[in-house]
Design a protein around this motif. Structure first.
Motif, mmCIF file in Angstrom:
data_model
loop_
_atom_site.group_PDB
_atom_site.id
_atom_site.type_symbol
_atom_site.label_atom_id
_atom_site.label_comp_id
_atom_site.label_asym_id
_atom_site.label_seq_id
_atom_site.Cartn_x
_atom_site.Cartn_y
_atom_site.Cartn_z
ATOM 1 N N SER A 1 0.840 -1.188 0.000
ATOM 2 C CA SER A 1 0.000 0.000 0.000
ATOM 3 C C SER A 1 0.878 1.242 0.000
ATOM 4 O O SER A 1 1.965 1.238 0.577
ATOM 5 C CB SER A 1 -0.897 0.020 1.244
ATOM 6 N N PRO A 2 0.411 2.335 -0.621
ATOM 7 C CA PRO A 2 1.038 3.635 -0.371
ATOM 8 C C PRO A 2 0.785 4.041 1.082
ATOM 9 O O PRO A 2 -0.044 3.444 1.784
ATOM 10 C CB PRO A 2 0.309 4.579 -1.334
ATOM 11 N N SER A 3 1.465 5.085 1.533
ATOM 12 C CA SER A 3 1.315 5.538 2.919
ATOM 13 C C SER A 3 -0.135 5.825 3.275
ATOM 14 O O SER A 3 -0.581 5.543 4.392
ATOM 15 C CB SER A 3 2.157 6.804 3.155
ATOM 16 N N PHE A 4 -0.912 6.384 2.319
ATOM 17 C CA PHE A 4 -2.260 6.800 2.688
ATOM 18 C C PHE A 4 -3.151 5.615 3.042
ATOM 19 O O PHE A 4 -4.109 5.760 3.803
ATOM 20 C CB PHE A 4 -2.893 7.671 1.593
ATOM 21 N N GLY A 5 -2.853 4.416 2.522
ATOM 22 C CA GLY A 5 -3.632 3.242 2.880
ATOM 23 C C GLY A 5 -3.447 2.868 4.340
ATOM 24 O O GLY A 5 -4.414 2.540 5.045
#
Length: 587
Positions: free
Chosen positions: A284-288
């Protein structure tokens, strides 16, 4: 390279899903083409598994069934007049239909072109316009879309034949032999997440793709009990290459949650990881990670709902990795068994197929503190009257197998260890170029194969550290500032989260650059808005030492790319054109 899976598959698969293990010896993507990879995966019992918004299994789709459907689609494409090298555009909806159409194009020798689903920002008109531009760029012979998007697809197509992929079985299949692709032929076109107004179709060969997929298998030290779990969109390189093509080429079963379902119920992702009795590999990217931490209720204990103790690889990538977000995730889910050493930071880009670097499994998040003068290209402490300030920079691992990395200075020469410069990469996995855009190709890809990534960073003892995008840099009075630093400063104030702030430079009346900061505002009282604007201005000045224009804008105003990342370039354009209207606040 062969690996025999001996673990009892009955113990390591969710009920009704394809098994995590079987008796087929694992091959680490040592194939000539993507079609050969599917041919081999189809000999086993593993495959894809599609889940609904609550994480309940809806359909198990073995690779053997995918191959059968894909070959049938390939013959249908040939019947429709598709020839090797033709492009087939596909709306990349997570599901068996897209997968069978994508690989059908591959078997037919055509180039599949995954295109994005609609996003919440911009509405129908913006989405249709984006499709129009990308379709014009890739010039497809056929455009496939799910039925509920067929009307918008037809509006965007501009004469290109559009077909609902559910109607493909109605096409009579051609009975002649299918073409055989060469390893150096194009496997697919990938549009990067920022490809909107000026799209760049990244052309990736079968050889380059398989080289990168092999690097995934080697770099992640695949285990016989590993199983992939993903909500990432298939029109983005990390979702398409990392979570669709890589598991297939490495013979790994995958559980999929649709991206839009993750957005509505993000904790369903962690529920699926909890239900996986084997080892989970999930990116996941950080926002996930951020949204999952924020969704945890203070009244709910993570250990009462989740068991994340078997999450072996918690990959981070596709955007700047936020150490504060990662720590918040650990704080929220350590009691549920999540181990911080599972974090696997990485760095990559579509122009390199996907992976450039991976952190060796088990090393977790590692940080280095870098003084802001170094980040902006100055000398530490020179002429500074205020205290030194530092940014924590995340270690993004070591170059993957087959990838060379250099950091170069303004003169184009390689710089020494821990010196910040522009990152260049070279390897078989680097694109052959942008489709029908030689000028853009020549601007970033040298004749000897070195790709200018456009990213800034440094090397330290063989590890790669990314500090930002060169094109995002804000230059004020000859000094460089990273927009991330300004945005992170605002995020420290109560009530803000990642994606609420966009910082960029605008040109003033006298030609000077001035930083502008757009901030989502959820306050309705005019006086409170004024105080909030002043607090933000003071915060930015205290952290960065610069005076910025602060504009409060309505929630959900700031644009995102198709992969969910904040688009500073588009935010700046919309602000300057007047399409983003800030709240009117009295001075």
């Amino acid at each position: 390279m062969l690996q025999t899976n001996s673990t009892d598959s009955a113990d390591l698969a969710p009920p009704g899903a394809t098994p995590t293990t079987d008796t087929l010896a694992r091959r680490i993507a040592d194939f000539g083409t993507l079609a050969e990879a599917l041919d081999y995966a189809a000999l086993g019992r593993k495959g894809m598994n599609f889940h609904d918004a609550r994480g309940t299994l809806v359909r198990a789709y073995p690779y053997s069934e995918l191959r059968e459907d894909s070959l049938a689609n390939a013959r249908r494409f040939v019947s429709l007049g598709i020839k090797p090298g033709d492009r087939i555009a596909l709306i990349a909806e997570t599901g068996a239909e897209f997968a069978a159409a994508f690989f059908g194009a591959v078997y037919a020798g055509a180039w599949p072109v995954p295109l994005p689903l609609p996003t919440s920002f911009g509405g129908r008109g913006a989405y249709v316009e984006q499709l129009k531009i990308q379709l014009k760029s890739c010039d497809p012979t056929l455009f496939l879309a799910p039925g509920d998007l067929a009307e918008m697809a037809t509006e965007a197509a501009g004469g290109v034949p559009v077909r609902d992929w559910a109607t493909l079985p109605d096409v009579e299949a051609d009975g002649s032999d299918l073409p055989v692709s060469d390893p150096d032929s194009i496997a697919y076109l990938q549009y990067s997440s920022g490809s909107t107004r000026f799209p760049h179709g990244v052309a990736i060969t079968h050889r380059g793709l398989l080289d990168n997929l092999r690097a995934h298998g080697v770099g992640l030290n695949l285990d016989g009990a590993d199983r992939c779990i993903s909500w990432l969109p298939w029109y983005h390189d990390m979702g398409l290459v990392g979570c669709l093509l890589s598991p297939l080429a490495l013979q790994v079963s995958v559980d999929y949650l649709k991206t839009e379902d993750f957005a509505r119920r993000p904790l369903a992702w962690l529920d699926m990881i909890t239900r996986n009795p084997g080892n989970s590999v999930s990116y996941s990217p950080s926002f996930g990670y951020d949204i999952c931490s924020r969704r945890m209720s203070s009244q709910t204990r993570a250990e009462d709902r989740f068991d994340l103790s078997r999450w072996r690889i918690a990959g981070n990538g596709a955007d700047m990795i936020r150490p504060d977000v990662m720590q918040a995730f650990v704080d929220a889910f350590a009691s549920a068994g999540f181990n911080a050493t599972a974090f696997c930071p990485s760095y990559g880009l579509a122009e390199a197929t996907l992976a450039v670097s991976l952190m060796p499994p088990g090393e977790g998040i590692r940080l280095e503190l870098v003084e802001e003068a170094e980040l902006s290209g100055g000398e530490c402490g020179t002429g500074e009257e205020r205290p030194r300030r530092y940014r924590a920079v995340v270690n993004c691992g070591k170059p993957v197998t087959g990838m060379e990395v250099e950091v170069r200075g303004a003169d184009g020469a390689p710089v020494s260890d821990r010196s910040i410069g522009r990152i260049f990469v070279r390897g078989k996995a680097v694109m052959v170029g942008y489709f029908r855009d030689q000028e853009s190709t020549d601007a970033c890809l040298s004749p000897d194969g070195w790709l200018d990534t456009g990213d800034m960073g440094y090397l330290s003892r063989g590890y790669i550290f990314i500090v930002g995008r060169a094109k995002d840099m804000i230059i004020i009075n000859g000094r460089n500032y990273w927009p991330q630093d300004i945005e992170w400063a605002v995020e420290q104030l109560p009530g803000f989260k990642s994606g609420d702030i966009a910082a960029f430079a605008i040109t003033g009346p006298s030609g000077e650059e001035t930083p502008a900061v757009l901030v989502h505002c959820r306050v309705s009282d005019p006086q409170e808005r004024g105080r909030l604007r002043d607090d933000i201005r003071e915060r930015v000045h205290a952290i960065t030492g610069i005076s910025a224009i602060i504009e409060l804008v309505p929630p959900r105003t700031l644009p995102r790319t198709s992969s969910g990342k904040l688009s500073r370039t588009k935010a700046r354009s919309l602000y300057l054109s007047g399409e983003i209207q800030p709240y009117d606040i009295a001075a």
